[in-house]
Design a protein around this motif. Sequence first.
Motif, PDB file in Angstrom:
ATOM      1  N   SER A 106       0.876  -1.246  -0.118  1.00 17.14           N
ATOM      2  CA  SER A 106      -0.282   0.013  -0.164  1.00 17.14           C
ATOM      3  C   SER A 106       0.823   1.409   0.034  1.00 17.14           C
ATOM      4  O   SER A 106       1.716   1.564   0.567  1.00 17.14           O
TER       5      SER A 106
ATOM      6  N   ARG B 167      -0.085   5.785   0.638  1.00 15.29           N
ATOM      7  CA  ARG B 167      -0.737   6.858   0.114  1.00 15.29           C
ATOM      8  C   ARG B 167      -0.390   8.295  -0.556  1.00 15.29           C
ATOM      9  O   ARG B 167       0.786   8.826  -0.250  1.00 15.29           O
TER      10      ARG B 167
ATOM     11  N   ARG C 270      -9.813  -1.329  -4.603  1.00 17.50           N
ATOM     12  CA  ARG C 270      -7.869  -0.909  -3.958  1.00 17.50           C
ATOM     13  C   ARG C 270      -8.164   0.737  -2.914  1.00 17.50           C
ATOM     14  O   ARG C 270      -7.589   0.654  -2.669  1.00 17.50           O
TER      15      ARG C 270
ATOM     16  N   GLN D 256      -5.132   6.792  -1.152  1.00 15.34           N
ATOM     17  CA  GLN D 256      -5.022   5.499  -0.164  1.00 15.34           C
ATOM     18  C   GLN D 256      -4.877   4.244  -1.459  1.00 15.34           C
ATOM     19  O   GLN D 256      -5.655   4.256  -1.901  1.00 15.34           O
TER      20      GLN D 256
ATOM     21  N   ASN E 288      -4.184   0.542  -2.228  1.00 11.06           N
ATOM     22  CA  ASN E 288      -4.110  -0.908  -1.657  1.00 11.06           C
ATOM     23  C   ASN E 288      -3.795  -1.760  -2.003  1.00 11.06           C
ATOM     24  O   ASN E 288      -4.494  -1.750  -3.643  1.00 11.06           O
TER      25      ASN E 288
END
Length: 118
Positions: A17, A19, A66, A81, A83
């Motif tokens: 992940s 951000r 996602r 974000q 993921n």
Amino acid sequence: QVQLVESGGGSVQAGGSLRLSCVVSGYTDSPYCMGWSRQAPGKERERVARINMQGGTSYAESVEGRFTISKDNAKNTLYLQMNSLQPEDTALYYCAAGNTWYGCNNYWGQGTQVTVSS
């Protein structure tokens, strides 16, 4: 003068992940729409996600479920974000701001690189 400055890119392994953040300055009022686009080498720029003043969002099918776009109006900051990243998500990610929902690209940042390895 409107400026958009992205940060948060980097290198991660598949499944990881990240951000992204984008700080916006210079707008007299808040932009109607803000969003993220990406461009991989040899490919056209692709819109990834956008959000309007009311908080309405839209995502590309390739990232739906996602990626999550959000914004903090008090900080004039847009977020993405990301993921479950996959190698095909590797690209230069751009922040954009605009005055209409369908345009959403009157202003662009310089981009932040995201690299996902398998």
